[in-house]
Design an enzyme around this catalytic site. Structure first.
Site, mmCIF file in Angstrom:
data_model
loop_
_atom_site.group_PDB
_atom_site.id
_atom_site.type_symbol
_atom_site.label_atom_id
_atom_site.label_comp_id
_atom_site.label_asym_id
_atom_site.label_seq_id
_atom_site.Cartn_x
_atom_site.Cartn_y
_atom_site.Cartn_z
ATOM 1 N N ASP A 428 0.843 -1.197 0.000
ATOM 2 C CA ASP A 428 0.000 0.000 0.000
ATOM 3 C C ASP A 428 0.881 1.251 0.000
ATOM 4 O OD1 ASP A 428 -2.317 1.530 0.178
ATOM 5 O OD2 ASP A 428 -2.508 1.326 2.353
ATOM 6 N N GLU A 431 2.731 5.108 -3.915
ATOM 7 C CA GLU A 431 2.741 6.057 -5.070
ATOM 8 C C GLU A 431 4.048 6.847 -5.131
ATOM 9 O OE1 GLU A 431 0.160 5.687 -2.916
ATOM 10 O OE2 GLU A 431 -0.825 4.355 -4.314
ATOM 11 N N ASP A 504 -8.924 3.577 -3.032
ATOM 12 C CA ASP A 504 -9.976 3.982 -2.096
ATOM 13 C C ASP A 504 -11.220 4.522 -2.795
ATOM 14 O OD1 ASP A 504 -8.242 3.212 -0.135
ATOM 15 O OD2 ASP A 504 -7.523 5.242 0.275
HETATM 16 O O1 MIG Z 1 -3.918 6.049 4.514
HETATM 17 O O2 MIG Z 1 -3.923 0.817 5.512
HETATM 18 O O3 MIG Z 1 -5.971 2.200 0.041
HETATM 19 O O4 MIG Z 1 -7.019 -0.015 1.337
HETATM 20 O O5 MIG Z 1 -7.114 0.047 4.159
HETATM 21 C C1 MIG Z 1 -4.749 4.942 4.274
HETATM 22 C C2 MIG Z 1 -5.114 1.555 5.585
HETATM 23 C C3 MIG Z 1 -3.912 3.707 4.108
HETATM 24 C C4 MIG Z 1 -5.079 3.007 2.103
HETATM 25 C C5 MIG Z 1 -5.526 1.819 1.322
HETATM 26 C C6 MIG Z 1 -6.608 1.100 2.072
HETATM 27 C C7 MIG Z 1 -6.094 0.693 3.436
HETATM 28 C C8 MIG Z 1 -5.628 1.931 4.199
HETATM 29 N N1 MIG Z 1 -4.593 2.610 3.422
#
Ligand code: MIG
Length: 818
Positions: A428, A431, A504
């Protein structure tokens, strides 16, 4: 002309200065420097050939034309004659196919031709265009390639502008949340954390600089392999022009000839690779939430699936499993004995997937940070300060995944998680996302596999290199087992390392629609193993929306429900009757169709076919199909049209030409037109192409729950010949790379008095089950006998007039005779 005017202006300024100042340097060399303006290619003077590369020059700038294959030609531009060193994260090894090609010259142009494509370089103005073997011009410059010097960073902004035809349509470009057809849009590639993104928001999490044009029924693709911030304009600013440009790097693109969209996608896969075979369980249903904790909660959810008899294979741990969000640690209060928990979950058929983020907490008592610091693995700014920013763990530094040594280290960090029994890793925030600032500043330096670059160059590939490090590490640690990985960010070629989800999204009907388009678009753009957060990440779906999303998700290559922490419980049984039963029915359908999806995945992995195929990909010659974006096929045999509106009791569905069976009623329908299909909550329109063989597994609560004793073959009668495939192997090892698999081909052909099914097999794998259970659908006559490899077999006919019988999996030919 332009230059003259500029000189006059300069002269005028000089005169004014002369009047104002008494004294100046008459021979000031800076006076001769021209201001920065866009520069265009001049006139090509000559051509040089070096193997499969051709060079054209206007005496200053140079253009390189490389023949890659019959279908693919690459173009590069060097503004002052010096090309950048060849390196690409997207195309790791550019393999030139051995083919025949040639250079021709006449008074008006140079031509580089393969048997399928000709690249024309016009002498008058350096316009570059492409034509097919019938002489159709498919792509043509509208102005010569151009550039503008970048004083601050060095290098050039690079531009290519082509003509855009009146009825030309555009597809591809990854996860853009907008209409499937990109005609009339201007879009940007710059990986962005886009929480609760909206329709038309741009850019999102991924950068896939690849698009397909369809004009007059002919398709070609452009892959602009440039990792800098890149822009695309599909007739938005000027309806007669299509442009792509980038803020740096090289103007380098691959022209990929069709003539069919499918050919273009396959060639794009040839360049950038396909997804490796996933473990079979990863094609099952996954349940996720931010976050399931503590351990008792995770267990409760897992038990909920088994108690409700809803199949599930994957369960996720989001960031709260960690100690203060430090990657590779555990919160021992919530999870006192992760090894035991993961083992118990595994005994109940659940594979545990854990999240990992790139931000590493600055903390000298934390071993991951200490190791990274000592080895100088973290990214630094141009003045050598560390790149620091806030993410979940607090103040963080970030590994430079563009350094092969860092990737190796990162991959090794998963050792403990793998020993604990973790089966997959969710990547996650890559980017990369930074709270407040959004992402890294431009001046962060990257090793870039020895080719060096600032964040301007590395931004769009940072996440891909993170998940690459993760995948390669897991692959080593898991020995012969297939790892499962999922990533949010990516660049072209990310499919070689990971599946993706669309980030998201929101619990709304609009997002259900968007998700449908995004998955088709990703599949067209090289990323077949994709899915959305079923139900919507933020906000609250009602039971109807959730069920419609499960129904669509059943046909997403990746199927996972996920939701933010501040929402209500969101499991398939959370909405009560009638929703639970319908959700169960669809998740069961997912498991019944697993052998079909798995075979389709093999077609993707091995032959470069996308898993989801938009209607335009099947019938591109029909303009109205360029605007269809609801229905798609799942593989090449099953057509699905999700229900995307609340309360919808019936909807229109377009069926491509040919004959189709309604999956639910077995009714035979002629394609090439729209039909109206009832859509009560219990169903969505699903059709099967006549002549198909759809393999089916018994419903299981998870992959491997029971030994499969029999595979059902659903055979849909057709009066023309149709081929189907079934791929089988161990489902979790890399033995398929040593050719240990079985590829079965079924040929079905029907006449008014007989239906013949032939089977041939290739490969070295032997499945453990012994027999097939045949279910013949749509037989237009009552059978008098069934001959299987020459022997009479007993059969029965059920209420739907389906003919059923059993026979060995090794059969060669079956005839059902009137
Ligand atoms: O700032 O890990 O897209 O799927 O549950 C949010 C928490 C961070 C973004 C991801 C989402 C995930 C969430 N993450």
């Amino acid at each position: 002309m332009e230059e003259n005017i500029l000189n006059q202006e300069l002269l005028a300024t000089r005169l004014i200065e002369e009047e104002e100042e008494e004294f100046h340097h008459l021979n000031n060399p800076a006076d001769g420097i021209k201001p920065i303006i866009k520069k265009y290619l001049g006139v090509p003077t000559h051509a040089d050939q070096q193997g499969n590369k051709f060079y054209f020059s206007d005496t200053d700038a140079k253009v390189e034309v490389t023949v890659v294959s019959d279908e693919i030609i690459r173009v590069r531009l060097a503004p002052h004659g010096v090309f950048l060193e060849e390196f690409s994260y997207a195309v790791p090894k550019l393999e030139q196919k051995a083919i025949v090609f040639a250079l021709h010259e006449d008074t008006s142009e140079f031509r580089v031709s393969t048997s399928l494509v000709t690249c024309h370089i016009r002498k008058e103005d350096f316009f570059i265009s492409f034509s097919d073997s019938q002489g159709h011009i498919t792509s043509s410059d509208a102005v010569p390639m151009h550039w503008e010097e970048n004083v601050q960073f060095g290098g050039y902004y690079v531009y290519c502008t082509k003509t855009c035809a009146e009825q030309e349509s555009f597809f591809g470009l990854g996860d853009k949340p907008t209409e499937l057809n990109l005609r009339g849009k201007r879009l940007k590639n710059w990986n962005t954390d886009a929480y609760s993104f909206a329709w038309n928001q741009d850019p999102l999490y991924r950068s896939i600089p690849f698009y397909i044009s369809v004009n007059e029924g002919i398709a070609h693709g452009i892959f602009f392999d440039n990792t800098f911030k890149a822009h695309f304009d599909f007739g938005a600013e000027d309806a007669t022009k299509t442009s792509f440009w980038a803020d740096g790097g090289e103007l380098q693109y691959y022209y990929i000839h069709g003539p069919h969209m499918m050919d273009v996608v396959k060639s794009y896969h040839y360049l950038t690779g396909t997804h490796p075979m996933p473990p079979l369980w990863a094609l099952g249903y996954h349940q996720c939430r931010w976050s399931y904790y503590p351990e008792a909660k995770v267990k409760k959810i897992a038990n909920g699936f088994r108690e409700n008899k809803i199949p599930c294979d994957g369960i996720y741990l989001d960031i709260d499993y960690m100690d203060g969000y430090r990657c590779f640690t555990w919160n021992r209060k919530y999870f006192p004995d992760p090894k035991k928990m993961i083992k118990e979950l595994a005994a109940d058929g659940f594979k545990t997937v854990v999240i990992i983020d790139p931000g590493i907490r600055v903390d000298d008592n934390y071993s991951v940070f200490k190791e990274g610091k000592e080895n100088r693995y973290f990214c630094r700014r141009c003045d050598d300060y560390f790149m620091e920013g806030h993410v979940w763990p607090g103040r963080c530094q970030f590994p430079d995944y563009t350094n092969p040594e860092v990737r190796e280290w990162w991959g090794g960090l998963f050792d403990e998680l793998v020993q604990l029994g973790v089966a997959g890793v969710w990547n996650d925030m890559n980017e990369p996302a930074v709270f407040g600032a959004g992402t890294f500043p431009d001046d962060v330096r990257h090793q870039y596999d020895g080719f060096r670059g600032s964040h301007r160059k590395a931004h769009n590939i940072y996440g891909m290199q993170m998940v690459r490090a993760t995948y390669e590490g897991l692959r080593k640690l898991m020995k012969n087992k297939r790892p499962f990985t999922i990533t949010r960010a990516g660049y072209s070629g990310v499919q070689r390392y990971s599946s993706v989800w669309t980030g998201d999204n929101v619990a709304s009907w609009e997002h259900l629609k968007l998700g449908n388009i995004q998955m088709q678009r990703l599949s067209t753009s090289g990323i077949s193993f994709c899915g959305t957060d079923i139900g919507g990440f933020s906000g609250e779906p009602d039971g109807e929306l959730f069920t419609r999303w499960i129904q669509m998700g059943t046909f997403s290559p990746f199927m996972r429900a996920h939701s933010a922490g501040d929402t209500k419980e969101r499991e398939p049984w959370s909405f009560g009757a009638p929703y639970t039963a319908i959700n169960r029915k669809f998740i069961e359908l997912r498991y019944r169709l697993l052998p079909y999806l798995y075979s389709t995945f093999w077609e993707h992995h091995r032959y470069g076919f996308p898993i989801l195929r938009s209607i335009v990909m099947q019938e591109q010659e029909e303009i109205s199909n360029h605007f269809r974006q609801d229905e798609f096929t799942y593989g090449d045999k099953i057509l699905v049209c999700p229900v995307l509106e609340p309360g919808q009791q019936a909807r229109k569905v377009y069926l491509p030409k040919g004959k189709w069976y309604n999956f639910w009623t077995y009714e035979l329908v002629d394609g090439g037109k729209e039909v109206v299909v009832p859509t009560p909550l219990e169903t969505i329109p699903i059709f099967v192409k006549a002549g198909s063989v759809i393999p089916e597994y018994p419903v299981m609560q998870y992959v491997g729950e029971k030994e499969i004793e029999e595979v059902k073959l659903n055979i849909y009668f057709s009066n023309y010949e149709v081929n189907s495939f079934l791929f089988e192997d161990y489902g979790e090892t890399f033995a398929y790379e040593q050719d240990i698999y079985l590829e079965k081909k079924f040929v079905v052909s029907g006449k008014s008095t007989v239906l013949t099914i032939q089977q041939s097999m290739e490969g070295l794998y032997t499945p453990r089950y012994e027999s097939y259970y045949f279910n013949i659908i749509g037989l237009p006559f009552a059978p008098s006998k069934i001959l299987a490899d020459g022997k009479d077999v007993p059969y029965s006919i059920d209420d739907n007039k389906c003919v059923e019988f059993k026979f060995t999996k090794n059969f060669k030919q079956i005839e059902i005779v009137k």
